[in-house]
Enzyme design. Structure first.
Site, short mmCIF file in Angstrom:
data_model
loop_
_atom_site.label_atom_id
_atom_site.label_comp_id
_atom_site.label_asym_id
_atom_site.label_seq_id
_atom_site.Cartn_x
_atom_site.Cartn_y
_atom_site.Cartn_z
N ALA A 64 24.20 10.68 105.67
CA ALA A 64 25.54 10.00 105.07
C ALA A 64 26.25 11.65 104.62
O ALA A 64 25.76 12.48 104.29
CB ALA A 64 25.19 9.23 104.00
N GLY A 107 20.66 8.81 106.60
CA GLY A 107 21.50 7.82 107.58
C GLY A 107 21.39 8.46 109.02
O GLY A 107 21.49 7.61 109.70
N GLU A 110 18.36 6.84 110.14
CA GLU A 110 18.74 5.45 110.07
C GLU A 110 19.53 5.03 111.50
O GLU A 110 19.22 3.92 111.75
CB GLU A 110 19.32 5.15 108.81
CG GLU A 110 18.17 5.11 107.53
CD GLU A 110 18.90 4.67 106.45
OE1 GLU A 110 19.75 5.61 105.94
OE2 GLU A 110 18.51 3.76 105.77
N GLU A 130 16.53 10.89 100.78
CA GLU A 130 17.59 10.18 99.81
C GLU A 130 17.01 10.33 98.37
O GLU A 130 17.62 10.44 97.28
CB GLU A 130 17.99 8.76 100.07
CG GLU A 130 18.70 8.57 101.37
CD GLU A 130 17.99 8.65 102.62
OE1 GLU A 130 17.02 9.05 102.75
OE2 GLU A 130 18.72 7.98 103.63
C1 HXC Z 1 27.71 16.67 104.11
C2 HXC Z 1 26.56 18.27 105.05
C3 HXC Z 1 25.40 17.47 105.06
C4 HXC Z 1 25.64 16.06 104.67
C5 HXC Z 1 24.94 19.37 105.71
N1 HXC Z 1 25.98 19.44 105.52
N2 HXC Z 1 24.54 18.01 105.55
N3 HXC Z 1 27.84 17.89 104.36
N4 HXC Z 1 26.88 15.83 104.10
N5 HXC Z 1 24.68 15.14 104.47
C6 HXC Z 1 26.96 20.69 105.57
C7 HXC Z 1 26.71 21.88 104.55
O1 HXC Z 1 27.54 21.39 103.20
C8 HXC Z 1 27.30 22.80 105.13
O2 HXC Z 1 28.82 23.06 104.81
C9 HXC Z 1 26.91 22.64 106.58
O3 HXC Z 1 26.85 21.39 107.02
C10 HXC Z 1 25.91 23.30 107.24
O4 HXC Z 1 24.74 23.06 106.29
P1 HXC Z 1 23.68 24.14 105.53
O5 HXC Z 1 23.04 23.40 104.47
O6 HXC Z 1 24.57 25.17 105.24
O7 HXC Z 1 22.61 24.49 106.64
P2 HXC Z 1 21.32 24.75 106.60
O8 HXC Z 1 20.82 25.76 105.56
O9 HXC Z 1 20.81 24.98 108.14
O10 HXC Z 1 20.41 23.46 106.14
C11 HXC Z 1 20.51 22.10 106.72
C12 HXC Z 1 19.87 21.07 106.10
C13 HXC Z 1 20.84 20.76 104.87
C14 HXC Z 1 18.47 21.00 105.74
C15 HXC Z 1 20.09 19.62 107.16
O11 HXC Z 1 22.17 20.82 105.13
C16 HXC Z 1 20.52 19.53 104.12
O12 HXC Z 1 19.76 19.38 103.56
N6 HXC Z 1 21.51 18.81 104.13
C17 HXC Z 1 21.61 17.24 103.47
C18 HXC Z 1 20.62 16.31 104.08
C19 HXC Z 1 20.52 15.15 103.41
O13 HXC Z 1 20.05 15.23 102.08
N7 HXC Z 1 20.55 13.87 103.81
C20 HXC Z 1 20.63 12.59 103.42
C21 HXC Z 1 22.01 12.18 102.73
S1 HXC Z 1 21.92 10.79 101.97
P3 HXC Z 1 29.47 24.33 104.56
O14 HXC Z 1 30.82 23.80 104.49
O15 HXC Z 1 28.71 24.70 103.27
O16 HXC Z 1 29.14 25.12 105.79
C22 HXC Z 1 22.06 9.70 103.03
C23 HXC Z 1 21.83 8.49 102.55
C24 HXC Z 1 22.27 7.19 103.61
O17 HXC Z 1 22.07 9.83 104.35
C25 HXC Z 1 22.77 5.65 103.18
C26 HXC Z 1 23.00 4.94 104.23
C27 HXC Z 1 24.40 5.22 105.00
#
Ligand code: HXC
Length: 256
Positions: A64, A107, A110, A130
């Protein structure tokens, strides 16, 4: 460019590409709503037999949109709108194949779990992180993962937020198959082509029965299977499929 690119990819097959590369295909509410509109349309389109959802080389979807999550309050109506968006995929009667390269997190995984088949690349990274955000899966992760992988694998994975490789996910029964990264979309499309060439009513009946059965008591689920099996005897495609076998020719299925 729109957040989703839809392209025909063979007879009866549609490829949907998530297209927010700057955010690793993070599933903003607007992206999910757009995806739901595509799926709703394809669900009722008689020419569509199978759908493939993919991302890009770096990410299927990184979850998400965390920016949106950081602003959301408990009273936000978004929960309901979000549910409606997921429901479109959950209710789609056509088989959906997830073609997963790169990150499929939160997500994002998911979304793959909503699909019927998951083809993952060797380099894919899968996780439900999460808990590290003070959250938990909210689009079926806790329930679909425990059903696919069992309690102890699910707990180990969900409680730590650890990421796993596609090969480990295959071992846990969380993906259907693992192929070299560059072959993921081609393999998913080949499976979709095969499914699209088969009898649509039978395909639909199998999907429905496989999804409904496990949550019913076994005798009820077996009765559902028997009744659905029986119903297919009313189809022209059953007559055509069996006759074609006897005549040693390829069947021509019509979805009737
Ligand atoms: C918004 C995101 C994002 C996310 C990455 N980006 N994941 N933006 N939401 N979930 C953005 C970063 O901010 C960054 O933007 C760009 O994408 C590239 O990401 P980086 O982090 O610079 O890349 P990298 O170093 O290669 O790391 C990749 C990664 C990391 C390991 C996937 O981005 C990460 O941990 N992302 C979050 C993953 C996560 O926690 N997902 C779960 C979310 S909660 P900029 O502008 O800085 O370049 C969820 C709840 C679901 O999903 C509920 C039901 C719907």
């Amino acid at each position: 460019m729109p957040d989703i690119i839809s392209e025909p990819a063979g007879e009866g097959v549609i490829l949907l590409r998530l297209n927010r590369p700057e955010a690793l295909n993070a599933l903003s509410l607007s992206l999910r709503q757009l995806l739901a509109r595509h799926i709703n349309e394809l669900s009722t389109d008689d020419t569509t037999r199978c759908i493939v959802i993919t991302g890009n080389d770096k990410a299927f979807a990184a979850g998400a949109d965390i920016g949106e999550l950081s602003r959301r309050t408990v009273l936000d109506a978004d929960f309901e709108r979000s549910r409606v968006a997921w429901l479109a995929i959950e209710a789609c009667p056509k088989p959906i194949i997830a073609a997963v390269n790169g990150f499929a997190l939160g997500g994002g995984f998911e979304l793959a779990l909503h699909c019927d088949i998951i083809v993952a690349g060797e380099g894919a990274t899968i996780g439900q992180p999460e808990v590290r955000l003070g959250l938990m899966p909210g689009a079926g992760g806790t329930q679909r993962i425990v059903r696919a992988a069992g309690k102890f694998a699910a707990m180990r994975w969900l409680l730590t937020g650890d990421r796993i490789s596609a090969t480990e996910a295959l071992g846990l029964g969380l993906v259907s198959e693992v192929v070299p990264d560059q072959d993921v979309v081609a393999r998913a499309l080949a499976l979709a082509d095969k499914i699209a060439s088969l009898a649509p009513l039978a395909v639909r009946a199998i999907k429905e029965t496989v999804l409904l059965g496990p949550d019913a008591p076994l005798p009820v689920a077996l009765a559902l299977e028997r009744k659905t099996f029986q119903l297919l005897f009313a189809s022209e495609d059953r007559a055509e499929g069996t006759q074609a076998f006897i005549e040693r020719r390829q069947p021509q299925f019509k979805g009737k």
